[in-house]
Motif scaffolding. Structure first.
Motif, mmCIF file in Angstrom:
data_model
loop_
_atom_site.group_PDB
_atom_site.id
_atom_site.type_symbol
_atom_site.label_atom_id
_atom_site.label_comp_id
_atom_site.label_asym_id
_atom_site.label_seq_id
_atom_site.Cartn_x
_atom_site.Cartn_y
_atom_site.Cartn_z
ATOM 1 N N THR A 222 79.414 56.575 -6.858
ATOM 2 C CA THR A 222 79.616 55.136 -6.713
ATOM 3 C C THR A 222 78.979 54.654 -5.414
ATOM 4 N N GLU A 225 74.955 47.954 -4.012
ATOM 5 C CA GLU A 225 73.617 47.391 -3.899
ATOM 6 C C GLU A 225 73.711 46.213 -2.933
ATOM 7 N N GLY A 236 66.846 47.775 -7.350
ATOM 8 C CA GLY A 236 67.488 48.926 -7.959
ATOM 9 C C GLY A 236 67.564 50.157 -7.084
ATOM 10 N N MET A 239 71.177 52.010 -7.319
ATOM 11 C CA MET A 239 71.425 52.704 -8.574
ATOM 12 C C MET A 239 70.482 53.887 -8.761
ATOM 13 N N THR A 259 73.761 52.413 -20.701
ATOM 14 C CA THR A 259 73.927 51.372 -19.684
ATOM 15 C C THR A 259 74.692 50.180 -20.233
ATOM 16 N N HIS A 271 67.652 47.053 -14.045
ATOM 17 C CA HIS A 271 67.610 48.364 -14.685
ATOM 18 C C HIS A 271 66.179 48.787 -15.006
ATOM 19 N N VAL A 274 65.034 50.541 -12.029
ATOM 20 C CA VAL A 274 65.677 51.856 -11.921
ATOM 21 C C VAL A 274 65.049 52.832 -12.912
ATOM 22 N N LEU A 327 75.440 54.424 -16.655
ATOM 23 C CA LEU A 327 75.131 53.587 -15.500
ATOM 24 C C LEU A 327 75.789 52.227 -15.678
ATOM 25 N N TYR A 329 76.551 48.423 -13.863
ATOM 26 C CA TYR A 329 76.140 47.433 -12.866
ATOM 27 C C TYR A 329 77.168 46.307 -12.819
ATOM 28 N N ARG A 335 78.019 49.601 -7.846
ATOM 29 C CA ARG A 335 77.214 50.311 -8.832
ATOM 30 C C ARG A 335 77.833 51.688 -9.059
ATOM 31 N N ALA A 337 77.393 55.643 -11.360
ATOM 32 C CA ALA A 337 76.725 56.578 -12.278
ATOM 33 C C ALA A 337 77.708 57.680 -12.625
#
Length: 344
Positions: A222, A225, A236, A239, A259, A271, A274, A327, A329, A335, A337
């Motif tokens: 975590t 951004e 991005g 992320m 996502t 994205h 990313v 992922l 957002y 953010r 993952a």
């Protein structure tokens, strides 16, 4: 992952417009059976607002009561077989949203415990509020508690946009997809919960379930951004770093990315940046599934519902790969993952 362990999923439950349990939600989502319907609420131009919503609930049920009605069955399913009293950690919408009254802080968790019949340690239970990334933060807190010795934790996410004040709020922000706005999302709702434990822990309850974990959270990353806060172009960077750290912990190559890219232009752009940076990490032929096309936009329930679908597809042998990178957002700076893999 801040904790030193990888939590395992011992049970899960879900509810959304696609089904009354995790299996129905996953398989109907896989079959692309989401059907948004017009509501009685009008947007700023006088058009009826479309929304995906659970047919098991009357449209007159909104706000706190709708959250309780969606969340309790999913929690009951996740906690099936559990007898020990566990804390409950729930991702909920940002407090600034117009539907979020004090009842969401004061009463919702106890109401979920009562309606679900799950054994909940309410004194140790909390809510987490960070929009689409909120579930990852809740999962992070669950991992810390497991690492500190807790035998199990119930963790999940819950949200519904089906409320006249919320739909008006989203319309004012130009965030709703409609016939006259192609940059926006389809508002939806849902809940998903997980019974999480440690791989080496003895869990009271169903010994067969405890002996056969369903999936493992291999990595959880975590971050923030900060360009969202400073007003700089969002490229991005945060992320990308989170995804690379998560991929570094994979026990196998990862070719499936899930996502919450939902049709809003700013999220699509972020994205895309990313994904371009991760080509060497994922491979040019990796699979990218945008789950809002399957589930609708589900806000604070995003990470939980996405994980429930992925885990269920692992469970029934219908997943397109042997691991998945999720992922998430947030509309704000958060953010996340999440790398999830089935237990062999």
């Amino acid at each position: 992952m801040k904790a030193s362990i990888s939590p395992v999923i011992l049970g899960l439950g879900a509810r959304s417009p696609l089904g009354l349990n995790a299996l129905q939600v996953a398989m109907n989502g896989r079959a692309q059976r989401l059907e948004p319907r017009s509501s009685d609420f009008q947007d700023r131009k006088g058009y009826l607002i479309g929304a995906a919503r659970a047919e098991c609930l009357d449209d007159s049920v909104v706000g706190w009561e709708r959250f309780a009605a969606l969340g309790a069955p999913a929690l009951r399913e996740a906690a099936s077989g559990q007898t020990a009293r566990f804390p409950l950690i729930v991702a909920l919408p940002d407090r600034a949203r117009p539907d979020q009254t004090s009842r969401f802080d004061d009463e919702l968790l106890s109401e979920l415990a009562q309606r679900s019949g799950a054994a909940i340690d309410l004194a140790a239970s909390i809510s987490v509020r960070a929009d689409n990334a909120g579930f990852a933060l809740a999962l992070e807190e669950a991992a810390l508690r497991l690492a500190a010795g807790a035998p199990g934790v119930l963790v999940g996410g819950l949200d519904s946009y089906f409320d006249p004040a919320v739909l008006a709020y989203l319309d004012d922000q130009r965030r709703l997809h409609s016939e006259h706005a192609d940059s926006g999302f389809v508002p939806s709702e849902g809940a998903a919960f997980f019974w999480m434990g440690r791989a080496d822990a003895r869990i009271e309850g169903d010994p067969a379930r405890a002996a056969r974990p369903i999936a493992v959270i291999s990595r959880l990353e975590t971050g923030r951004e900060e360009a969202v806060v400073t007003g700089e172009p969002i490229l991005g960077a945060a992320m990308t770093e989170l995804a690379r750290r998560a991929l570094a912990g994979a026990g196998r190559s990862v070719s499936w990315v899930v996502t919450d890219v939902n049709g809003e232009r700013h999220r699509v752009r972020e994205h895309a940046a990313v994904e371009m940076r991760l080509i060497d990490d994922l491979g040019i032929d990796h699979r990218h599934d945008r789950f809002p096309a399957m589930l609708g936009e589900v806000g604070a329930a995003t990470g939980a519902l996405h994980l429930a679908v992925v885990t269920t597809l692992f469970r029934v042998g219908a997943a397109p790969a042997r691991s998945a990178l999720l992922l998430n957002y947030s509309e704000g700076a958060e953010r996340a993952a999440i790398l999830v893999e089935p237990v062999a």
